[in-house]
Enzyme design. Structure first.
Site, PDB file in Angstrom:
ATOM      1  N   PRO A  28      -5.414   2.363  -3.749  1.00 27.02           N
ATOM      2  CG  PRO A  28      -5.114   1.951  -5.970  1.00 27.02           C
ATOM      3  CD  PRO A  28      -5.706   2.122  -4.534  1.00 27.02           C
ATOM      4  CG  ASP A  51      -0.306   4.201   7.060  1.00 28.97           C
ATOM      5  OD1 ASP A  51      -0.768   4.495   8.637  1.00 28.97           O
ATOM      6  OD2 ASP A  51      -0.702   3.376   6.844  1.00 28.97           O
ATOM      7  CE  LYS A  73       4.470   1.675  11.444  1.00 32.10           C
ATOM      8  NZ  LYS A  73       4.653  -0.435  10.912  1.00 32.10           N
ATOM      9  N   GLY A 104      -3.814   2.461   3.607  1.00 34.18           N
ATOM     10  CA  GLY A 104      -3.141   2.500   1.915  1.00 34.18           C
ATOM     11  C   GLY A 104      -3.363   0.994   1.764  1.00 34.18           C
ATOM     12  N   GLY A 105      -4.012   1.429   0.513  1.00 34.54           N
ATOM     13  CA  GLY A 105      -4.720  -0.291  -0.425  1.00 34.54           C
ATOM     14  C   GLY A 105      -5.159  -1.055   0.369  1.00 34.54           C
ATOM     15  CB  THR A 134      -3.708  -4.381  -2.982  1.00 31.15           C
ATOM     16  OG1 THR A 134      -2.699  -4.397  -2.511  1.00 31.15           O
ATOM     17  CG2 THR A 134      -4.097  -5.113  -4.208  1.00 31.15           C
ATOM     18  CB  ALA A 135      -0.320  -1.088  -4.279  1.00 33.23           C
ATOM     19  CG  MET A 184       7.219  -1.444   1.480  1.00 32.69           C
ATOM     20  SD  MET A 184       6.952  -2.833   2.750  1.00 32.69           S
ATOM     21  CE  MET A 184       5.226  -4.491   2.382  1.00 32.69           C
ATOM     22  N   GLY A 213       1.424   5.146  -8.623  1.00 30.06           N
ATOM     23  CA  GLY A 213       0.249   4.044  -8.922  1.00 30.06           C
ATOM     24  C   GLY A 213      -1.204   4.465  -9.094  1.00 30.06           C
TER      25      GLY A 213
HETATM   26  C1  LIG Z   1       3.668  -0.809   3.805  1.00 28.87           C
HETATM   27  S1  LIG Z   1       2.756  -1.783   1.774  1.00 28.87           S
HETATM   28  C2  LIG Z   1       1.114  -1.348   2.066  1.00 28.87           C
HETATM   29  C3  LIG Z   1       0.731  -2.378   0.709  1.00 28.87           C
HETATM   30  C4  LIG Z   1      -0.628  -2.026   1.163  1.00 28.87           C
HETATM   31  N1  LIG Z   1      -1.738  -2.294   2.242  1.00 28.87           N
HETATM   32  C5  LIG Z   1      -1.966  -2.596  -0.318  1.00 28.87           C
HETATM   33  O1  LIG Z   1      -2.945  -2.990   0.049  1.00 28.87           O
HETATM   34  O2  LIG Z   1      -1.503  -2.029  -1.162  1.00 28.87           O
HETATM   35  C6  LIG Z   1       3.036  -0.113   0.581  1.00 28.87           C
HETATM   36  C7  LIG Z   1       3.461  -0.781  -0.368  1.00 28.87           C
HETATM   37  O3  LIG Z   1       3.173  -0.614  -1.360  1.00 28.87           O
HETATM   38  C8  LIG Z   1       3.470   0.456  -2.677  1.00 28.87           C
HETATM   39  N2  LIG Z   1       2.389   1.180  -2.816  1.00 28.87           N
HETATM   40  C9  LIG Z   1       1.573   1.215  -2.330  1.00 28.87           C
HETATM   41  N3  LIG Z   1       0.834   2.557  -2.714  1.00 28.87           N
HETATM   42  C10 LIG Z   1       1.606   2.359  -4.295  1.00 28.87           C
HETATM   43  C11 LIG Z   1       1.122   2.824  -5.592  1.00 28.87           C
HETATM   44  N4  LIG Z   1       0.481   4.012  -5.426  1.00 28.87           N
HETATM   45  N5  LIG Z   1       1.626   3.105  -6.354  1.00 28.87           N
HETATM   46  C12 LIG Z   1       2.450   2.105  -6.327  1.00 28.87           C
HETATM   47  N6  LIG Z   1       3.177   1.351  -5.121  1.00 28.87           N
HETATM   48  C13 LIG Z   1       2.609   1.472  -3.992  1.00 28.87           C
HETATM   49  C14 LIG Z   1       4.806   0.122  -2.210  1.00 28.87           C
HETATM   50  O4  LIG Z   1       5.494  -0.674  -2.481  1.00 28.87           O
HETATM   51  C15 LIG Z   1       4.446   0.790  -1.585  1.00 28.87           C
HETATM   52  O5  LIG Z   1       5.886   0.691  -0.635  1.00 28.87           O
END
Ligand SMILES: C[S@@+](CC[C@H](N)C(=O)[O-])C[C@H]1O[C@@H](n2cnc3c(N)ncnc32)[C@H](O)[C@@H]1O
Length: 264
Positions: A28, A51, A73, A104-105, A134-135, A184, A213
């Site tokens: 995250p 990303d 994106k 990410g995540g 994951t986030a 998202m 986060g």
């Molecule tokens: C395209 S999704 C990717 C999710 C990623 N694959 C995961 O497992 O966390 C992107 C969304 O993840 C969430 N996200 C990712 N990093 C974050 C963080 N550090 N804090 C809060 N939300 C986060 C947000 O909702 C963001 O819009």
């Protein structure tokens, strides 16, 4: 023939074969949340396709001379269409260099990692996945919210606020039974809260929005379904954010402290 399914063998290809593309979860944000396998993959990478949410400290783990391509994106800033990313990944893989696709995540959760994997495999390119935090897990840990808790939530449900048809897919289960986590949903907090209330969650259900986060600039906004949209608009900026809803959110230490302070 080496057992290529062992995590320790992820980085090596049989002699004479191209290395597999590594689909790597960057977690995250906090670099300390990378897995050992992710760090090893990055340190050996020759090409990194990453990303927009992947931070510079994590990218710095790749060798200085590794090729780095941002294909990320962020809402409102679509730098590359998914088909173009798939095509670029395939082209890089065919050069025989060690390619890391850094997402990410976790790469297989709301990240379109499955589509990239399918595309590469359909063209005969091997893919290995290195999972990431994951986030939802990173943010819950950071805020001190148990995602499940005896008597409060028997499970956790991860949603996207952007369903394929543009709607908010909440499923058919009883929302109160699980902690609800919405990815998202940054620009749809009001719609998310309204949809959950329409599905029977009481307006005073604890709701939390966590922005950035696990990073030093993490910010949290705590409220209820009735007021979370208004509070978030006033208190947060425009970083990536998760919405967490449920009785478990009420266990967050700050809430417990505030309730004690006000004599509740
Ligand atoms: C395209 S999704 C990717 C999710 C990623 N694959 C995961 O497992 O966390 C992107 C969304 O993840 C969430 N996200 C990712 N990093 C974050 C963080 N550090 N804090 C809060 N939300 C986060 C947000 O909702 C963001 O819009």
């Amino acid at each position: 023939m080496p057992d290529m399914t062992s995590p320790r063998d992820l980085l090596f290809a049989p002699p004479g074969e191209n290395p597999p593309v590594l689909l790597v979860g960057a977690g995250p944000g906090d670099p300390d949340l990378l897995t050992m396998a992710a760090v090893k993959a990055l340190m050996r990478a020759e090409v990194v396709l990453y990303d927009a949410l992947v931070g510079p400290e994590i990218l710095a783990l790749a060798p200085r001379d590794a090729e780095r391509v941002c294909v990320g994106k962020r809402s409102g800033n679509h730098s590359m269409a998914q088909a173009a990313i798939n095509g670029l990944l395939l082209a890089k893989a065919r050069t025989g260099r060690r390619v890391v696709r850094l997402k990410g995540g976790d790469p297989l959760l709301f990240g379109r990692g499955g589509e990239e994997m399918q595309h590469l495999q359909a063209h005969g390119v091997a893919v290995k996945v290195i999972p990431g935090v994951t986030a939802a897990l990173g943010c819950a840990a950071s805020a001190g919210v148990p995602l499940t808790h005896r008597g409060l939530a028997s499970g956790v449900t991860l949603h996207t606020a952007h369903g394929r048809d543009g709607g908010l897919p909440l499923g058919s289960a009883d929302l109160a039974e699980h902690t609800q986590v919405v990815y998202m949903g940054r620009d749809r907090i009001g719609a998310v809260a309204a949809a959950m209330m329409a599905r029977g969650l009481p307006p005073d259900t604890p709701a939390l929005v966590i922005e950035n986060g696990t990073l030093p600039q993490e910010r949290r906004c705590l409220g209820t379904l009735a007021d979370i949209a208004e509070r978030a608009a006033a208190e947060l900026s425009d970083g990536p954010a998760l919405i967490m809803v449920g009785r478990t959110v009420g266990l967050m230490p700050v809430l417990v402290r505030e309730m004690a302070d006000s004599g509740i």
